[in-house]
Design a protein around this motif. Structure first.
Motif, mmCIF file in Angstrom:
data_model
loop_
_atom_site.group_PDB
_atom_site.id
_atom_site.type_symbol
_atom_site.label_atom_id
_atom_site.label_comp_id
_atom_site.label_asym_id
_atom_site.label_seq_id
_atom_site.Cartn_x
_atom_site.Cartn_y
_atom_site.Cartn_z
ATOM 1 N N PRO A 1 -2.151 -17.093 -65.221
ATOM 2 C CA PRO A 1 -2.244 -15.943 -66.111
ATOM 3 C C PRO A 1 -3.496 -15.104 -65.872
ATOM 4 O O PRO A 1 -3.722 -14.138 -66.578
ATOM 5 N N PHE A 2 -4.305 -15.495 -64.903
ATOM 6 C CA PHE A 2 -5.600 -14.839 -64.725
ATOM 7 C C PHE A 2 -5.514 -13.695 -63.730
ATOM 8 O O PHE A 2 -4.924 -13.820 -62.659
ATOM 9 N N ALA A 3 -6.177 -12.587 -64.081
ATOM 10 C CA ALA A 3 -6.060 -11.372 -63.278
ATOM 11 C C ALA A 3 -6.521 -11.594 -61.835
ATOM 12 O O ALA A 3 -5.871 -11.144 -60.892
ATOM 13 N N ASP A 4 -7.641 -12.330 -61.649
ATOM 14 C CA ASP A 4 -8.148 -12.475 -60.280
ATOM 15 C C ASP A 4 -7.207 -13.326 -59.427
ATOM 16 O O ASP A 4 -6.990 -13.041 -58.254
ATOM 17 N N ALA A 5 -6.616 -14.355 -60.040
ATOM 18 C CA ALA A 5 -5.671 -15.191 -59.289
ATOM 19 C C ALA A 5 -4.430 -14.388 -58.921
ATOM 20 O O ALA A 5 -3.935 -14.468 -57.790
ATOM 21 N N GLN A 6 -3.945 -13.592 -59.881
ATOM 22 C CA GLN A 6 -2.756 -12.797 -59.580
ATOM 23 C C GLN A 6 -3.044 -11.762 -58.499
ATOM 24 O O GLN A 6 -2.203 -11.502 -57.644
ATOM 25 N N ARG A 7 -4.266 -11.205 -58.539
ATOM 26 C CA ARG A 7 -4.605 -10.238 -57.504
ATOM 27 C C ARG A 7 -4.623 -10.915 -56.133
ATOM 28 O O ARG A 7 -4.130 -10.374 -55.147
ATOM 29 N N ALA A 8 -5.166 -12.148 -56.103
ATOM 30 C CA ALA A 8 -5.177 -12.885 -54.834
ATOM 31 C C ALA A 8 -3.753 -13.170 -54.361
ATOM 32 O O ALA A 8 -3.456 -13.093 -53.168
ATOM 33 N N ALA A 9 -2.869 -13.488 -55.317
ATOM 34 C CA ALA A 9 -1.472 -13.759 -54.945
ATOM 35 C C ALA A 9 -0.823 -12.515 -54.339
ATOM 36 O O ALA A 9 -0.163 -12.593 -53.297
ATOM 37 N N TRP A 10 -1.030 -11.368 -54.985
ATOM 38 C CA TRP A 10 -0.459 -10.130 -54.441
ATOM 39 C C TRP A 10 -1.082 -9.804 -53.082
ATOM 40 O O TRP A 10 -0.390 -9.361 -52.160
ATOM 41 N N GLY A 11 -2.373 -10.006 -52.968
ATOM 42 C CA GLY A 11 -3.043 -9.740 -51.697
ATOM 43 C C GLY A 11 -2.470 -10.610 -50.585
ATOM 44 O O GLY A 11 -2.204 -10.142 -49.474
ATOM 45 N N THR A 12 -2.262 -11.890 -50.909
ATOM 46 C CA THR A 12 -1.692 -12.800 -49.920
ATOM 47 C C THR A 12 -0.269 -12.393 -49.574
ATOM 48 O O THR A 12 0.139 -12.423 -48.403
ATOM 49 N N ALA A 13 0.492 -12.005 -50.614
ATOM 50 C CA ALA A 13 1.869 -11.567 -50.370
ATOM 51 C C ALA A 13 1.871 -10.365 -49.433
ATOM 52 O O ALA A 13 2.712 -10.254 -48.537
ATOM 53 N N PHE A 14 0.905 -9.479 -49.636
ATOM 54 C CA PHE A 14 0.806 -8.294 -48.793
ATOM 55 C C PHE A 14 0.533 -8.686 -47.338
ATOM 56 O O PHE A 14 1.201 -8.212 -46.412
ATOM 57 N N VAL A 15 -0.442 -9.581 -47.152
ATOM 58 C CA VAL A 15 -0.781 -10.018 -45.792
ATOM 59 C C VAL A 15 0.432 -10.683 -45.132
ATOM 60 O O VAL A 15 0.785 -10.400 -43.975
ATOM 61 N N LEU A 16 1.102 -11.552 -45.899
ATOM 62 C CA LEU A 16 2.273 -12.249 -45.359
ATOM 63 C C LEU A 16 3.373 -11.257 -44.999
ATOM 64 O O LEU A 16 3.999 -11.346 -43.933
ATOM 65 N N LEU A 17 3.584 -10.302 -45.898
ATOM 66 C CA LEU A 17 4.616 -9.302 -45.662
ATOM 67 C C LEU A 17 4.314 -8.505 -44.393
ATOM 68 O O LEU A 17 5.186 -8.290 -43.548
ATOM 69 N N VAL A 18 3.059 -8.087 -44.256
ATOM 70 C CA VAL A 18 2.677 -7.325 -43.067
ATOM 71 C C VAL A 18 2.904 -8.168 -41.813
ATOM 72 O O VAL A 18 3.477 -7.691 -40.826
ATOM 73 N N ALA A 19 2.515 -9.442 -41.873
ATOM 74 C CA ALA A 19 2.681 -10.314 -40.704
ATOM 75 C C ALA A 19 4.153 -10.429 -40.329
ATOM 76 O O ALA A 19 4.538 -10.272 -39.159
ATOM 77 N N ILE B 1 0.505 -18.141 -52.641
ATOM 78 C CA ILE B 1 1.182 -17.152 -53.488
ATOM 79 C C ILE B 1 1.800 -17.848 -54.689
ATOM 80 O O ILE B 1 1.696 -17.394 -55.826
ATOM 81 N N PHE B 2 2.422 -18.995 -54.432
ATOM 82 C CA PHE B 2 3.063 -19.751 -55.514
ATOM 83 C C PHE B 2 2.024 -20.219 -56.534
ATOM 84 O O PHE B 2 2.180 -20.018 -57.737
ATOM 85 N N SER B 3 0.924 -20.808 -56.058
ATOM 86 C CA SER B 3 -0.016 -21.400 -57.012
ATOM 87 C C SER B 3 -0.867 -20.336 -57.714
ATOM 88 O O SER B 3 -1.166 -20.466 -58.891
#
Lengths: 377, 636
Positions: free
Chosen positions: B598-616, B591-593
Motif C-alpha cells: 500500500p506504500f507509494a514508494d513501493a508502488q512506484r518501484a513496481a511501476w518502474g520495474t514494470a516499465f523496464v521489463l516492458l521496454v526489455a 513487481i509482484f511483491s
C-alpha cells in the motif's frame, strides 16, 4: 537444568559488562535491555570469506529484517543476506526441506513440524516482538473505533454486514458510522497474524468457536468464504488502503507505515487498547516463561496490554554443516536480537524484553559444527 | 521467386562442400544429436508429469478420484477438493472467452479485411508487440488501476442493468470473478488478434476475388470466403487463449478476491485452481496439505490436456496429417495444395468446400436482398469498429499507465542501485535487472539446443513417434507455468538444498523449449521441400543439408521464434516463486511483491520495474521483427 545454568552465567557476564560500560570489542556490546552479546570467538567479518545467507519466512517481520539486514550488510559487506518474505509456513517448510540458511515464522514449529526437519535438531530463536492491527477504512469515522471479540467475530463471520450496525455503535461508542457495507479482508495464504486473530476470537467469542468448530487456532484463515482474501500483509493492507468499507488484520509495522486507523481492542482486563509499542510491550511483559512451545501472548492480563501481540521466531539448524556459514549466521542473528533491536520501534516493532533477548542469545550459543563442537564458545 | 535465389546459394554451398570431400565423418553424429534433443524433451515432459503425479498421489489416495469434484476447499479443516476451484476456473475462463472471442475476432477482421492500410499496419504491429506483455504487468495494472475503478464505477454500473443486473447482484468489492475475467481477457486479447489476423490475411486473394465476382458484399466475402478458410488458424488462436486463461495464476490471485466458494454472482469474489496454488503452496513439506495443492496442479494439467486434445482433434479434422519430408515426398502438402486447388490458374473452383460456400452466397444474391445484405454489412462493420474501441482501449490504458507511472520512477540510481529498506531513500532495482537477465540468458542457453534439435528430429522423422512428440510439444506450450515451478522445486531446489538461479533458469527453459520446438519446426517447414530434395539429390549428407540448406534458409524464423520464447521467459513470474531466493532478485517477482504494497514508494518501484521489463520485452519483439525484415530484404 543445563540451560538455566548457562543463563545464569550469561546474566552474570551481562552485569559485568554493563558495569564496565559499553565495550567496543567485536564480541561484546551493550544492546537495549542490558543483555550482553556473548557469542565468540571473534568472527572477523572483514577477513572472512564472503557468504550469502538465504532466508525465507514470515512476511510480518519483513520491514524489520529488511532494515537490520541492510545495516548489518553495510557494516559487514562480506555477508550478503537474501530474505524472501513468503510467509511463516514457507519459512517452516523450507527449513524442514533444508533449502535455506534460516527460516522465520510467527508461530514456532510444533513437535510434528520438528519431526519432519531433514537436517536434525532445529533451534528456534525469538527475534522480534510485533503486534497485529485491526485496520479499517471507513470514510467519516474520525473518532477511534473500539471493538471487542464478539463484535469482531460478527464482522469476520459475516453476521454483521453494515458499518452502522447497532452492535458496533454500542461497543465502539461511535454512533455516526455510515450506512455502507463492511468488507472483511483476511489472508489468502496461511499466516501468523491470522493465527493471532483466530486465537483471540476463540478466546473471546463463543459464537466464533461455534462457527469455526474448533478451539485450536489455525494459521489458514478458517472462514475463507466470508469477505475477501488477499496475499500477505501487503495484499491485505493494499486492499484496506484502496477500499472504503474494508477492515482487515495486518502486522502493526505495516499499519503504522500505511497510516491506517486501527481499532482499539478489548483486552482481558476489559479495557480498550489501540496498538502501540508500549501496549505491545505491556502485553509481552506478562509472559514470564516464554519458550518455543509456550509462545502465545495473545490476550494477556494487564490494563495496558494490547491483546494481539506475538514474537517472531528465526529457525536454524543446530548443526551447521558449513562452519563458515554457521559462524556468519550466528553473528547475524546475534546482531538482530541485540544491537539490531534499536531499529525496531521506529518500524512498529517493540524491542525484545531483556529476558527474551537472553533466551535468544542462549539458544544461539547451542549452534554446532558438523562434528558437534560448539561454534561459539 | 525472390526468396529462391537465396536458397540456391544455399544449395550451392552444399555442392561446394561435396566437391571438397565426401568423407562420411559425422554422419551418425547428426542423427545422434537429433535423437538426443528429442530424448531430452521427452525426459523433461515425463519428469514433469511424473513429479506432479507422484507428489499428488497422497491427496488422491486420501480423497480418491472424488478429489476432482469434491466441493470443499478448506485447508484450515483439512478438507481438500478441487470442485469449487474447478468451477471458478471454468467461469473465469468462460467469461474471459466471452469477451475475447467477439472482441478479438472483431479486431482481427477489422485489421485484416476492413481497415484502411494507414490504420491497419501500425495498429497490427502495435498489437503484435503487445502479445509479449508479461502477465504480471497486466496483473499490476488490474490490481492498482482496475480494482478501485471496478469497485466504484464498473461493478455498480453492471449491477444497475434491469435483467443483466441479476448476473451482477451483490456487493461491489472490486476483486471479483468479473474483474479476474477482464484481466484474463486483456492478457489473452493481443495474441488472439495477432494469430487470427495472420490466419485471415493468409487466405488467398483469389478466394476473395471469386466471392466478389459472384456478387458478394464486403461482409459476405469475409463471412463466406475468408473466415471459413481461416477457421483452423483462428481456432488454434482461441485454444491457446483458453489454455492461458485456465492456467494463469498470480495475476488472477491478485484480483479475484480468493474466496473458495461457488460464486453467486459475477461480482462475487472467487478462486481458481491457479490462484489457490499460488496462495496455498506455502507448506512445501511432504504431507497431505502439500500433496493436495499439487493435486490441484494435476487437475489443472489434466484440464489443459483435455482442452488441447479437444482443440487438436477439431483442427485435425480440417487439415492433413504427417508433414515430415519423408512423407511429404509422396503426400501432397496440406494448405498449399488446397490453396492451389481452390484457385487453379483458369479461375475455376476446384475445392468443393469453397464452391459450396460461394454457391450459398449466390443463392442469397439471387433473392432481391441487396439492401438487407448491405445493411448487415454495415452493421458488422460498425460492430468491428466497436470491437476495436472495446479491445484497444484497455490495452492503451495498460500501456499508458505503465509508461506514465513507470517512467517517473526511472532514474540512473533506480537502475544501478540495490534496493534499500523502507524509509531509506535512493533504492533501485539493479539486482533484479541483472538477475532477470542472468536467469533468462541461462534458460536460453539451456533451451536453444533442445528446441532446435527436437525440431530437426521432427523434420527428419516420419511416423508415430514424431507426431507424438509434436503433439506433446503443442500441449506443453499450454502447461500452466506454475506447474513447471512445482516441477523445478521438486527436481532442483529440494535435492540441492538451496534456491538458485540454476533452478529458476531450468524452470524457464522448460517453458521455453516447447515454444521453440513449434516455432523452429514451423520455420523449417517453410523451407521449400524442393531445396531439401535438391540437397539430398546432390548426394549431401542429411546433416549437411540440415545445416547448409534448411537451417540457413529457416534462420529468420528460427531466430524470431527463439527470441519470442526469450521474451516470454523474461516475463514469467509463477515458476520463480518456487526457485528464486529473494523477490528483489528478479524483475517479475519484484513487481509482484512491491506492487501489492500500500506504500507509494513501493508502488512506484513496481511501476518502474514494470516499465523496464516492458521496454526489455518490447525491444526483443522489435528486434525479432527487424531480423525477419532484414532477412526478407537480403533475400531480395
Amino acid at each position: 537444568m543445563h540451560r538455566s545454568r548457562i543463563m545464569v552465567a550469561l546474566v552474570a557476564v551481562g552485569l559485568t559488562a554493563a558495569a564496565c560500560g559499553s565495550s567496543k570489542a567485536a564480541s561484546t556490546s551493550t544492546p537495549p535491555g542490558g543483555v550482553v552479546n556473548k557469542l565468540g570467538p571473534a568472527y572477523d567479518t572483514a577477513t572472512a570469506t564472503s557468504v550469502t545467507l538465504d532466508g525465507v519466512g514470515a512476511n510480518s517481520i519483513d520491514p524489520f529484517f529488511e532494515r537490520v539486514f541492510y545495516d548489518y550488510h553495510k557494516a559487514n559487506p562480506k555477508t550478503t543476506i537474501n530474505y524472501s518474505p513468503a510467509g511463516s509456513s514457507v519459512g517452516i517448510s523450507d527449513i524442514e526441506q533444508n533449502t535455506v540458511a534460516f527460516g522465520d515464522t510467527e508461530i514456532p514449529m510444533a513437535a510434528s513440524d520438528l519431526a519432519k526437519a531433514t537436517g536434525g535438531a532445529v533451534l528456534q530463536i525469538p527475534v522480534d516482538l510485533g503486534g497485529v492491527a485491526i485496520s479499517y477504512n471507513v470514510p467519516g469515522a474520525t473518532q477511534g473505533l473500539r471493538l471487542d471479540g464478539p463484535t469482531l467475530a460478527g464482522i469476520f463471520d459475516g453476521s454483521i454486514t453494515k458499518w452502522n450496525d447497532p452492535q458496533i455503535a454500542s461497543v465502539s461508542g461511535v454512533t455516526n458510522l455510515p450506512d455502507i457495507p463492511i468488507i472483511p479482508v483476511h489472508r489468502a495464504d496461511s499466516s501468523g497474524p491470522g493465527w493471532d486473530l483466530d486465537d483471540y476470537l476463540i478466546k473471546t467469542s463463543s459464537a466464533w468457536v461455534a462457527k469455526v468448530g474448533t478451539t485450536k487456532a489455525s494459521k489458514t484463515w478458517p472462514l475463507a468464504t466470508v469477505g475477501i482474501g488477499e496475499q500477505l500483509n501487503t495484499g491485505v493492507a493494499n486492499y484496506v488502503h484502496q477500499t472504503p468499507g474494508a477492515i482487515g488484520f495486518v502486522e502493526y509495522g505495516y499499519a503504522l507505515r500505511a497510516g491506517f486507523d486501527n481499532a482499539a481492542l478489548k483486552n482481558q482486563a476489559g479495557s480498550f487498547v489501540t496498538p502501540s509499542i508500549q501496549a505491545i510491550t505491556a502485553d509481552a511483559s506478562q509472559a514470564t516463561s516464554l519458550s518455543s512451545s509456550k509462545y502465545s501472548i495473545i490476550n494477556e492480563p494487564g490494563a495496558g496490554s494490547y491483546p494481539l501481540a506475538n514474537f517472531s521466531w528465526t529457525l536454524l539448524y543446530q548443526k551447521q554443516t558449513d562452519t563458515n556459514k554457521g559462524l556468519a549466521i550466528g553473528k547475524l542473528i546475534d546482531y538482530v536480537v541485540t544491537t539490531g533491536q534499536a531499529d525496531a520501534a521506529a518500524l512498529g516493532y517493540a524491542p525484545l524484553p531483556a529476558s527474551v533477548a537472553q533466551l535468544a542469545v542462549t539458544t544461539l550459543g547451542q549452534l554446532e559444527t558438523a562434528a558437534g563442537t560448539p561454534l561459539f564458545s | 521467386m525472390t526468396v529462391v535465389s537465396g536458397h540456391w546459394q544455399a544449395v550451392g554451398g552444399v555442392s561446394d562442400a561435396l566437391t571438397r570431400g565426401r568423407a562420411r565423418r559425422g554422419a551418425g553424429t547428426y542423427a545422434g544429436l537429433r535423437w538426443a534433443g528429442a530424448a531430452i524433451f521427452v525426459a523433461l515432459l515425463l519428469g514433469l508429469v511424473i513429479t506432479v503425479a507422484a507428489q499428488s498421489s497422497q491427496a488422491f489416495s486420501h480423497s480418491g478420484i472424488g478429489f476432482i469434484w469434491s466441493g470443499t476447499w478448506n485447508p484450515a479443516n483439512n478438507q481438500y477438493g478441487a470442485g469449487i476451484l474447478l468451477v471458478g476456473t471454468a467461469i473465469t475462463t468462460l467469461v474471459a472467452m466471452a469477451i475475447v472471442v467477439p472482441v478479438g475476432l472483431g479486431v482481427a477482421v477489422f485489421l485484416s479485411e476492413q481497415a484502411p492500410r494507414w490504420i491497419a499496419a501500425p495498429l497490427s504491429s502495435a498489437i503484435d508487440l503487445l502479445a509479449a506483455v508479461p502477465s504480471i504487468v497486466v496483473g499490476l495494472w488490474g490490481l492498482l488501476v482496475l480494482t478501485p475503478v471496478f469497485a466504484r464505477h464498473v461493478e455498480p454500473f453492471f449491477r444497475s442493468f434491469p435483467v443483466l443486473g441479476y448476473l451482477f447482484h451483490g456487493e461491489a468489492y472490486g476483486p471479483s470473478i468479473i474483474l479476474a475475467s477482464v484481466v484474463l481477457a486483456v492478457m489473452a486479447l493481443p495474441s488472439v488478434v495477432t494469430l487470427s489476423r495472420t490466419a485471415l490475411s493468409g487466405v488467398p486473394v483469389a478466394d476473395r476475388e471469386a466471392a466478389i465476382a459472384m456478387g458478394a458484399t464486403g461482409w459476405q466475402v469475409t463471412r463466406k470466403a475468408v473466415i471459413p478458410a481461416a477457421r483452423s488458424g483462428i481456432a488454434a488462436a482461441l485454444i491457446l487463449a483458453v489454455g492461458r486463461a485456465l492456467g494463469e495464476s498470480i495475476a488472477v490471485a491478485m484480483v479475484i478476491g480468493n474466496r473458495p466458494a461457488i460464486p453467486h454472482s459475477l461480482l462475487a469474489p472467487g478462486a481458481t485452481l491457479g490462484s489457490a496454488i499460488v496462495n496455498q503452496f506455502a507448506e512445501a513439506t511432504p504431507g497431505l496439505a502439500t500433496s493436495s495443492v499439487i493435486a490441484l496442479g494435476a487437475v489443472l494439467l489434466l484440464l489443459t490436456l483435455l482442452v488441447n486434445l479437444g482443440g487438436q482433434a477439431l483442427l485435425r479434422r480440417r487439415s492433413g496429417g504427417d508433414r515430415s519430408p519423408a512423407a511429404a515426398t509422396v503426400l501432397p502438402r496440406g494448405p498449399t495444395i488446397e490453396a492451389e486447388a481452390a484457385t487453379a490458374p483458369d479461375g475455376a473452383i476446384h475445392d468443393p468446400a469453397v464452391g459450396r460456400r460461394l454457391k450459398s452466397a449466390v443463392r442469397e444474391h439471387s433473392a432481391s436482398s441487396l439492401g438487407r445484405r448491405r445493411l448487415t454489412g454495415n452493421l458488422m462493420h460498425l460492430l468491428c469498429w466497436l470491437a476495436v474501441i472495446v479491445g484497444v482501449a484497455p490495452l492503451a490504458a495498460l500501456i499508458y499507465y505503465t509508461i506514465v507511472r513507470g517512467a517517473g520512477a526511472i532514474s540512473w540510481s533506480f537502475l544501478t542501485h540495490a534496493p534499500t529498506p523502507s524509509g531509506i531513500p535512493g533504492g533501485g532495482i539493479a539486482p533484479a535487472i541483472t538477475g532477470s537477465a542472468k536467469i533468462a540468458g541461462l534458460a536460453l542457453a539451456m533451451a536453444v539446443p533442445v528446441g532446435l534439435l527436437t525440431a530437426l528430429f521432427l523434420y527428419e522423422q516420419a511416423g508415430k513417434l514424431a507426431s507424438g512428440i509434436r503433439f506433446a510439444a503443442e500441449v506443453m506450450t499450454g502447461v500452466p507455468s506454475i506447474i513447471v515451478g512445482i516441477f523445478a522445486y521438486a527436481f532442483l531446489v529440494r535435492p540441492l538444498h538451496h534456491f538458485s538461479d540454476l533452478a529458476a533458469s531450468f524452470a524457464i527453459a522448460v517453458l521455453m523449449v516447447p515454444i521453440m520446438i513449434r516455432a523452429n519446426e514451423e520455420a523449417i517447414r517453410t523451407v521449400a521441400l524442393d531445396l531439401w530434395e535438391a540437397g539430398v539429390a546432390l548426394g549431401a549428407r542429411r546433416s549437411r543439408v540440415a545445416r547448409s540448406v534448411v537451417l540457413r534458409s529457416a534462420m529468420p524464423g528460427v531466430l524470431t521464434g527463439n527470441l519470442l520464447a526469450l521474451a516470454r521467459g523474461l516475463g514469467e513470474t509463477a515458476p520463480l516463486l518456487f526457485t528464486v531466493a529473494a523477490p528483489t532478485a528478479v524483475m517479475t517477482l519484484l513487481i509482484f511483491s512491491d506492487g501489492t504494497q500500500p506504500f507509494a514508494d513501493a508502488q512506484r518501484a513496481a511501476w518502474g520495474t514494470a516499465f523496464v521489463l516492458l521496454v526489455a520485452v518490447l525491444l526483443i519483439s522489435v528486434a525479432t521483427r527487424l531480423i525477419a525484415w532484414g532477412y526478407t530484404r537480403n533475400a531480395r
